[in-house]
Write an enzyme that holds these catalytic residues in place. Structure first.
Site, PDB file in Angstrom:
ATOM      1  N   GLU A   1       0.811  -1.227   0.000  1.00 41.97           N
ATOM      2  CA  GLU A   1       0.000   0.000   0.000  1.00 41.97           C
ATOM      3  C   GLU A   1       0.839   1.268   0.000  1.00 41.97           C
ATOM      4  O   GLU A   1       0.762   2.088   0.912  1.00 41.97           O
ATOM      5  CB  GLU A   1      -0.962   0.000   1.199  1.00 41.97           C
ATOM      6  CG  GLU A   1      -1.972  -1.126   1.148  1.00 41.97           C
ATOM      7  CD  GLU A   1      -3.061  -1.009   2.199  1.00 41.97           C
ATOM      8  OE1 GLU A   1      -2.949  -0.144   3.088  1.00 41.97           O
ATOM      9  OE2 GLU A   1      -4.023  -1.778   2.128  1.00 41.97           O
TER      10      GLU A   1
ATOM     11  N   GLU B   1      -5.105  -8.773   0.548  1.00 38.41           N
ATOM     12  CA  GLU B   1      -5.827  -8.508   1.799  1.00 38.41           C
ATOM     13  C   GLU B   1      -7.299  -8.271   1.509  1.00 38.41           C
ATOM     14  O   GLU B   1      -7.637  -7.579   0.544  1.00 38.41           O
ATOM     15  CB  GLU B   1      -5.313  -7.235   2.505  1.00 38.41           C
ATOM     16  CG  GLU B   1      -4.015  -7.377   3.222  1.00 38.41           C
ATOM     17  CD  GLU B   1      -3.577  -6.070   3.906  1.00 38.41           C
ATOM     18  OE1 GLU B   1      -4.434  -5.285   4.359  1.00 38.41           O
ATOM     19  OE2 GLU B   1      -2.353  -5.850   3.965  1.00 38.41           O
TER      20      GLU B   1
HETATM   21  C1  BG6 Z   1      -4.305  -2.298   5.269  1.00 38.97           C
HETATM   22  C2  BG6 Z   1      -2.947  -2.611   5.809  1.00 38.97           C
HETATM   23  O1  BG6 Z   1      -4.343  -0.943   5.043  1.00 38.97           O
HETATM   24  O2  BG6 Z   1      -5.416  -2.472   6.061  1.00 38.97           O
HETATM   25  C3  BG6 Z   1      -2.949  -3.416   7.081  1.00 38.97           C
HETATM   26  O3  BG6 Z   1      -2.128  -3.191   4.833  1.00 38.97           O
HETATM   27  C4  BG6 Z   1      -4.061  -2.921   7.974  1.00 38.97           C
HETATM   28  O4  BG6 Z   1      -1.681  -3.343   7.651  1.00 38.97           O
HETATM   29  C5  BG6 Z   1      -5.369  -3.200   7.269  1.00 38.97           C
HETATM   30  O5  BG6 Z   1      -4.071  -3.444   9.259  1.00 38.97           O
HETATM   31  C6  BG6 Z   1      -6.586  -2.832   8.073  1.00 38.97           C
HETATM   32  O6  BG6 Z   1      -6.509  -1.517   8.488  1.00 38.97           O
HETATM   33  P1  BG6 Z   1      -6.837  -1.100   9.971  1.00 38.97           P
HETATM   34  O7  BG6 Z   1      -6.642   0.367  10.009  1.00 38.97           O
HETATM   35  O8  BG6 Z   1      -8.231  -1.507  10.208  1.00 38.97           O
HETATM   36  O9  BG6 Z   1      -5.866  -1.850  10.809  1.00 38.97           O
END
Ligand code: BG6
Length: 478
Positions: free
Chosen positions: A170, A378
């Site tokens: 990201e 993800e």
């Molecule tokens: C993504 C990241 O932005 O989203 C992760 O790659 C992150 O590291 C995930 O944890 C979820 O975001 P958040 O802010 O809910 O932890």
């Protein structure tokens, strides 16, 4: 497009799950690890929810065998994890820390023992602090060489067993949060500096991809981009144009560079007119053209609905970090777009839009524009989980979330998208950078919270058994 029958998931589909070093490992100074920018940023009062940090996190560093055994029990096919740069090079460069290499070697070997394909992310935001202090991290071209050197070390040491690699996680998020919103390290709020640091990160990414080919010639590499497709808020042409602007500035600005080696035209002109375009030096564009990925990795969480923004100067959104639903604020750039709440979809407690079909749209757009295979690196739901009597967690909402997104993946495969795999975020619960431990994503509950590490006990949630059966059936039961 309504399909009467759906294609199956490919035989070798990577049913996976993901994590990041700072969010799970702990052991922040164990075995000669150097500090990262997150080690110090989280210690600045007021930066994170209830002052949480990753000093211990879920202590995966000392529990990795147990965690991998749980992955094995689930039948997971792939596990995406990141390497902490400052475990390998405590100062960012110079002497290799063999203890850091040993940890990841052990982890990789353990995964392979359980028939799990390791997917390495080389950078998930934890820049060695030494490089930030010495030359300002991503704002200096010195990082291109240091990053390349670090990556080459990883390719050389792990490339014999690891064939699937992610470069920057990201880039759009760590650059915009770090240099525009100021909510991530180094906490800068300056548009010009943001575009410049981003250009340098592009060069570092391209160089690392170029080097990869000579070390792991039978491997695949690509970035993980946080893709939130832009929708027009209405069918009014001005709304449609605003969505085009958003797609260009928040998505193509990065993905076009990765895949075409060039910046999108309209956005470039806009920035140039305002003196915000990055400085391009001789050889930059050639390097960008040479460092093409083998696939697009995407982290998909939500879409965005956009409306024209002629009136007010809007800045970044006020983010919801406590999980009290209903705190969405409009954000945007005057003259370009304004993000509105999409009233057709529900949201999570942290006000993230839940839009499974948006994932199909994202996959289709990438296929049409870039013609590359896609790896979903993800996707998942951050939620409050309740530990009930008898150590059970009934996270039906998480199952519903993942199931609905996987159904859209299957639709996209039937549409003709080449989908390599799907990694949920995340395998175990972990530290959410700015939202503490209460925003849980895992299949495995970790018994800790913001106030206490408790016993860090690992407890399987209902979703653990559900995903296990999805994998066993190669998604046919979805
Ligand atoms: C993504 C990241 O932005 O989203 C992760 O790659 C992150 O590291 C995930 O944890 C979820 O975001 P958040 O802010 O809910 O932890």
């Amino acid at each position: 497009m309504i399909h009467t029958t759906l294609d199956s998931f490919p035989e070798n589909f990577l049913w996976g799950s993901a994590s990041a070093a700072y969010q799970i490992e702990g052991g922040w100074d164990q075995d000669a690890k150097g500090p990262s920018v997150w080690d110090s940023f989280t210690k600045i009062p007021g930066k994170t929810f209830k002052g949480t940090n990753g000093d211990v996190a879920v202590d995966h560093y000392n529990h990795f065998k147990l965690d991998v055994a749980l992955m094995g029990e689930m039948g997971l096919k792939a596990y995406r994890f990141s390497i902490a740069w400052s475990r390998i090079y405590p100062e960012g460069r110079g002497e290799i820390n063999e203890q850091g290499i040993a940890f990841y070697n052990n982890l990789i070997n353990e995964l392979i023992k359980h028939n799990i394909t390791p997917i390495i992310t080389v950078y998930h935001w934890d820049l060695p602090e030494a490089l930030q202090k010495e030359y300002g991290g991503w704002e200096s071209r010195n990082i291109i060489e240091d990053f390349n050197n670090y990556c080459m070390t990883l390719y050389e040491r792990f490339g014999d067993r690891v064939k699937d690699w992610i470069t920057l996680n990201e880039q759009n998020i760590f650059i915009s949060h770090g240099y525009l919103e100021g909510s991530h390290p180094p906490g800068v709020q300056d548009k010009k500096r943001m575009y410049q640091a981003n250009h340098i990160a592009n060069l570092a990414n391209a160089k690392a991809i170029k080097s990869f080919k000579s070390y792991v010639s039978d491997g695949k590499i690509g970035p993980s981009f946080a893709y939130g497709p832009a929708y027009p808020y209405s069918s009014h042409p001005e709304s449609v144009l605003a969505a085009e602007n958003a797609e260009e500035f928040v998505n193509h600005w990065w993905m076009d560079i990765y895949c075409f080696g060039k910046y999108p035209e309209a956005a470039w002109r806009y920035l140039e007119e305002r003196g915000l375009a990055p400085e391009i030096k001789e050889g930059d564009m050639e390097l960008l053209a040479e460092g093409k990925p083998d696939f697009m990795g995407i982290n998909y969480y939500q879409t965005g609905a956009y409306e024209k923004n002629a009136d007010g100067v809007l800045k970044g959104a006020k983010e919801n970090h406590d999980g009290k639903k209903g705190n969405f604020t409009e954000s945007g750039v005057k003259g370009l777009y304004k993000r509105k709440r999409n009233t057709y979809v529900d949201t999570t407690n942290w006000d993230w839009e839940i839009d499974p079909m948006g994932l199909r749209i994202a996959l289709r757009r990438i296929t049409s524009r870039y013609g590359l295979p896609v790896l979903i690196t993800e996707n998942g739901l951050g939620a409050f989980d309740e530990l009930e009597k008898g150590d059970s967690i009934n996270d039906d909402y998480r199952i519903a979330y993942i199931e609905s997104h996987l159904r859209q993946c299957r639709e996209a495969i039937t549409d003709g998208v080449e989908l390599l795999g799907y990694c949920t975020w995340s395998f175990t619960d972990l530290l959410s950078w700015l939202n503490g431990y209460q925003k849980r994503y895992g299949f495995i509950y970790i018994n800790r919270d913001e106030d206490s590490e408790k016993d860090l006990r690992r407890i399987k949630k209902k979703s653990f058994y559900w995903y296990k059966s999805v994998i066993e059936n190669n998604g046919e039961n979805l």
